[in-house]
Design an enzyme around this catalytic site. Structure first.
Site, mmCIF file in Angstrom:
data_model
loop_
_atom_site.group_PDB
_atom_site.id
_atom_site.type_symbol
_atom_site.label_atom_id
_atom_site.label_comp_id
_atom_site.label_asym_id
_atom_site.label_seq_id
_atom_site.Cartn_x
_atom_site.Cartn_y
_atom_site.Cartn_z
ATOM 1 N N ASP A 46 59.882 69.561 40.905
ATOM 2 C CA ASP A 46 60.976 69.748 40.645
ATOM 3 C C ASP A 46 61.676 68.370 41.119
ATOM 4 O O ASP A 46 62.107 67.638 42.099
ATOM 5 C CB ASP A 46 61.225 70.951 42.609
ATOM 6 C CG ASP A 46 62.870 71.112 42.873
ATOM 7 O OD1 ASP A 46 63.016 71.133 41.356
ATOM 8 O OD2 ASP A 46 63.026 70.689 43.579
ATOM 9 N N ALA A 59 55.833 59.519 41.541
ATOM 10 C CA ALA A 59 54.638 60.690 41.451
ATOM 11 C C ALA A 59 53.175 60.357 40.622
ATOM 12 O O ALA A 59 52.465 60.548 41.160
ATOM 13 C CB ALA A 59 54.919 62.242 41.622
#
EC number: 2.5.1.16
Length: 558
Positions: free
Chosen positions: A367, A350
């Protein structure tokens, strides 16, 4: 003996030494990596786990070099070092049988802390590391005795051992772990070591080796050595590049587990339902920013959140960044994840992805954290600065954390909150349980915009929202934390200073979620225990025969 026959004998001995040295070097590194898959479900993939693995292996090899050199000088016999290697192989094939007991013992002796994985690793790997350290000095002594070229032989054999270590590392990482279960890898390593030792052993050890292979191979389709049991039926299992992935069915629910922890569940009768309660809180982002159109999920799992959002909000477009390609495949194959023109999936880290692409979002949902592991580079000041650059002016971040707001389990949550506040001055905290000291999922909703909401306003919004999941929760005052979060005693997290393993340590001392039916678990464990006991006794019997043979025929100093 003539010069020609002596030369042939020397070359034969040299090749045998090369085989033994190469295999030993490969097994050391492969065993270190494979054992990490036994330890990380319990202790997490932390610096303490990996530091323990590296430190124990290096310590054992160092001691083995010292002791092996002394023994080699006194009694340089090729069958003796082959017998030692055979013994190490026998020990390694036993690791899956006693690993759980070693971990349980370590936890009992030393309640989980940064030192517990060191104790477990020491008990599992110190002995084989020391004995494999014998190989290099023994091989140099025997090779030099045959060829009288110490410098050339030592350099040659050390080079071969290093090449073996490189080979074992790459083979385990890129071939074995993605395609073979951990206990099969460890059995294979032990058998390979035993096989290499047979170049210097006679018929009796060869028969013992055949017996070991039969014991391990015949029942291996039903044999289980998992350190963590799941309730329900196992329908898929794989060692991915990042974790051990299981998919379990129990009743109408299908769940995805990573390293023994449940990350996602799906009701097979209603695939769009949110089975795990905390995922309902993702909709807080749409309550804060109802006009959100572009949404990013960091962490995919079973894709429960993205699927639910696509169904409830027909105008949104969703991107998902998931680092593990096997998790994405599992979601497609087992969790009804279908192609959708409004859904883009990126198989990437990410932080790297967000640093390279300049797309902006109205809502970002984090998450990616687990109970026993937190990706430290996704919780620093620098990461949150990157995140802020990827937000539209009215953008909102919803971050799912594990811990508590107050008490012993709170340092990690409070540190992340303190760090996020530097970038996002507006932050709301939503506990999913009734008490702030409980270990639980905690949602932090952050933004640069001066959103001003109280619980009653959010309750009215939830009543009129397409997703009315939070009506009951927001009816209770304890699900919006209005107290002052104490941050003076916790660190500000940066790329340079991030003691996340220390902060998460209190959390790992307690089970976060108990979704197992005790009676069925006991029955399953009883069956596994019975199978393990039978195979274990068979291996013990074979080991006893080998120890007797080794002591009488090989380990003597005459």
């Amino acid at each position: 003996m003539s010069t020609v026959s002596y030369s042939k004998l020397s070359q034969t001995m040299l090749w045998k030494l090369k085989i033994l040295t190469f295999t030993s070097g490969a097994i050391v590194m492969a065993l270190e990596i494979a054992t990490s898959r036994i330890l990380t479900p319990v202790f997490g993939s932390t610096i303490y786990t990996w530091g323990s693995l590296i430190g124990v292996i290096l310590s054992g090899l160092s001691l083995g070099y010292f002791l092996g050199g002394r023994i080699a000088d006194s009694h340089p016999k090729f069958d003796k070092i082959c017998g030692i290697v055979f013994s190490v192989g026998l020990f390694i094939v036993g690791i899956p049988f006693f690993a759980s007991s070693v971990i349980d013992f370590s936890l009992a002796i030393m309640p989980i802390s940064q030192y517990t994985p060191l104790l477990a690793t020491f008990l599992l790997l110190m002995l084989p590391s020391v004995l494999l350290g014998f190989v290099s000095p023994y091989a140099i002594k025997l090779g030099a005795h045959s060829l009288q070229k110490v410098g050339n032989i030592s350099g040659n054999l050390y080079s071969i051992a290093t090449v073996g270590s490189i080979f074992g590392t790459f083979l385990t990482v890129f071939v074995l772990i993605p395609n073979v279960t951990v206990h099969q890898i460890i059995f294979g390593l032990g058998i390979a070591l035993i096989g290499s030792s047979l170049v210097g052993l006679k018929a009796s050890p060869q028969l013992i080796a055949i017996a070991i292979v039969i014991i391990l191979v015949v029942p291996w389709s039903t044999f289980s050595v998992n350190t963590i049991s799941h309730n329900g039926q196992l329908i898929f299992e794989k060692e991915t590049m990042f974790s051990h992935l299981d998919i379990i069915e129990f009743g109408d629910n299908r769940s995805l587990y990573l390293d023994g922890l449940r990350h996602s569940s799906m009701n097979m009768r209603d695939p769009l339902d949110l089975v795990i309660d905390y995922t309902e809180y993702f909709h807080l982002g749409m309550m804060f920013n109802p006009a959100a159109k572009d949404i990013l999920f960091v962490g995919g799992g079973g894709f429960s959140g993205p699927k639910n959002f696509l169904a409830l909000y027909p105008d949104v477009k969703i991107d998902v960044i998931e680092i593990d390609s096997d998790v994405i495949d599992a979601a497609k194959n087992y969790f009804n994840l279908e192609s959708n023109p409004r859904l883009q999936i990126f198989n990437d880290d990410a932080r790297k992805h967000l640093s390279m692409f300049d797309k902006k979002y109205d809502l970002i949902i984090l998450d990616a954290y687990a109970t026993n592991y937190v990706p430290y580079h996704l919780m620093t000041h620098e990461f949150f600065q990157t995140l802020e650059k990827r937000l539209e002016p009215n953008g909102v971040v919803v971050s799912n954390l594990l811990g508590s707001i107050e008490g012993n389990n709170s340092p990690l949550v409070r540190s992340i909150y303190k760090t996020m506040k530097e970038t996002f001055p507006v932050s709301y905290i939503f506990p999913t349980e009734s008490e702030p000291i409980f270990l639980q999922n905690i949602m932090i909703v952050s933004s640069n915009q001066p959103y001003e909401f109280d619980r009653l306003q959010l309750l009215e919004i939830s009543k009129n929202s397409p997703a009315d999941y939070l009506v009951d929760e927001l009816s209770k005052h304890e699900h919006l934390y209005t107290g002052i979060v104490e941050t003076s005693d916790v660190p500000f997290l940066t790329d340079q200073y991030n003691p996340s393993e220390v902060l998460i340590n209190p959390i790992t001392k307690k089970p976060y979620m108990q979704d197992l039916q005790e009676k069925q678990i006991e029955e399953k464990q009883h069956l596994e225990y019975s199978m393990n006991l039978i195979l274990g006794f068979a291996l013990v019997a074979v080991s006893a025969i080998w120890i007797f043979y080794f002591k009488k025929r090989i380990w003597n100093f005459n």
